[in-house]
Design a protein around this motif. Structure first.
Motif, PDB file in Angstrom:
ATOM      1  N   ASP A 120      64.245  44.758  65.862  1.00 50.66           N
ATOM      2  CA  ASP A 120      64.545  45.440  67.132  1.00 50.66           C
ATOM      3  C   ASP A 120      66.222  46.361  66.845  1.00 50.66           C
ATOM      4  O   ASP A 120      66.233  47.430  67.558  1.00 50.66           O
ATOM      5  N   GLU A 121      66.949  45.890  66.132  1.00 51.84           N
ATOM      6  CA  GLU A 121      68.320  46.559  66.205  1.00 51.84           C
ATOM      7  C   GLU A 121      68.364  47.291  64.725  1.00 51.84           C
ATOM      8  O   GLU A 121      69.580  47.866  64.667  1.00 51.84           O
ATOM      9  N   GLU A 123      68.031  50.937  62.663  1.00 48.39           N
ATOM     10  CA  GLU A 123      67.966  52.248  62.692  1.00 48.39           C
ATOM     11  C   GLU A 123      66.642  52.645  62.208  1.00 48.39           C
ATOM     12  O   GLU A 123      65.991  53.648  62.767  1.00 48.39           O
ATOM     13  N   GLU A 126      64.037  53.102  65.003  1.00 43.71           N
ATOM     14  CA  GLU A 126      64.430  54.128  65.821  1.00 43.71           C
ATOM     15  C   GLU A 126      63.828  55.318  65.098  1.00 43.71           C
ATOM     16  O   GLU A 126      62.806  56.124  65.759  1.00 43.71           O
ATOM     17  N   LYS A 127      63.811  55.481  63.748  1.00 46.58           N
ATOM     18  CA  LYS A 127      63.211  56.664  63.107  1.00 46.58           C
ATOM     19  C   LYS A 127      61.752  56.476  62.849  1.00 46.58           C
ATOM     20  O   LYS A 127      61.055  57.326  63.082  1.00 46.58           O
ATOM     21  N   GLU A 130      60.468  57.510  66.409  1.00 47.51           N
ATOM     22  CA  GLU A 130      60.562  59.024  66.516  1.00 47.51           C
ATOM     23  C   GLU A 130      59.495  59.731  66.008  1.00 47.51           C
ATOM     24  O   GLU A 130      58.941  60.759  66.509  1.00 47.51           O
TER      25      GLU A 130
END
Length: 138
Positions: A120-121, A123, A126-127, A130
Motif C-alpha cells: 500500500d505505501e 512508490e 503508484e507507478k 498509473e
C-alpha cells in the motif's frame, strides 16, 4: 611491430555493460547508449564496437555469477527486501494481490504475490496503478 607482449592495457578494447540503447541510427550504424554520468565519454558508438548482451550461464561459469543483494536488517532484527517494481496483479477474494520484482533480482525471482496492505505505501504501487488504469482499488 608484432602483436604480443608489447600491448598497453589502456589501449586494449574492453567491454562494459550492459547499457540501454537510447537511439539507434541504422543508416550510419551507430547507437547512443544510456551511460553513467561519471563515465565522461561521448555516448554514441559504432556498431562494430558493441556486442549483444548475453546472460551468464551460472553452471558453466559459476565465478562470473552476480551476487544478489541480501535483505536490509532493521534495528529490531527484521529482514526487509527492497521492491523494484510491481509486474502483475490478480484478484484474490474482495481485493488484489500484486506480483513484485525485488531489487537486484531478475524475472526468475518473481514468485511472491503480496496483498494490497503489504504494498500500500510503496512508490512501485503508484507507478503500477498509473500504468494500469483498469486496476481500481477501493
Amino acid at each position: 611491430m608484432q602483436r604480443g607482449d608489447h600491448r598497453v592495457a589502456k589501449f586494449m578494447v574492453r567491454y562494459n555493460g550492459p547499457y540501454k540503447i537510447l537511439h539507434a541510427h541504422p543508416e550510419m550504424s551507430v547507437y547512443t547508449l544510456d551511460l553513467l554520468n561519471t563515465m565522461r565519454i561521448f555516448p554514441t558508438f559504432h556498431a562494430s564496437l558493441l556486442k549483444p548482451w548475453r546472460p551468464n550461464d551460472n553452471e558453466m561459469f559459476p565465478s562470473r555469477a552476480h551476487p544478489r543483494p541480501g535483505p536490509i536488517v532493521t534495528e529490531d532484527g527484521v529482514e526487509e527486501w527492497e521492491v523494484e517494481s510491481i509486474v502483475d496483479h490478480r484478484r484474490c477474494g474482495w481485493g488484489f494481490q500484486f506480483l513484485v520484482r525485488w531489487k537486484g533480482y531478475g524475472p526468475d525471482a518473481d514468485e511472491w504475490w503480496l496483498s494490497r496492505h503489504e504494498v500500500d505505501e510503496l512508490e512501485a504501487l503508484e507507478k503500477y496503478l498509473e500504468a494500469n488504469p483498469e486496476v481500481v482499488l477501493r
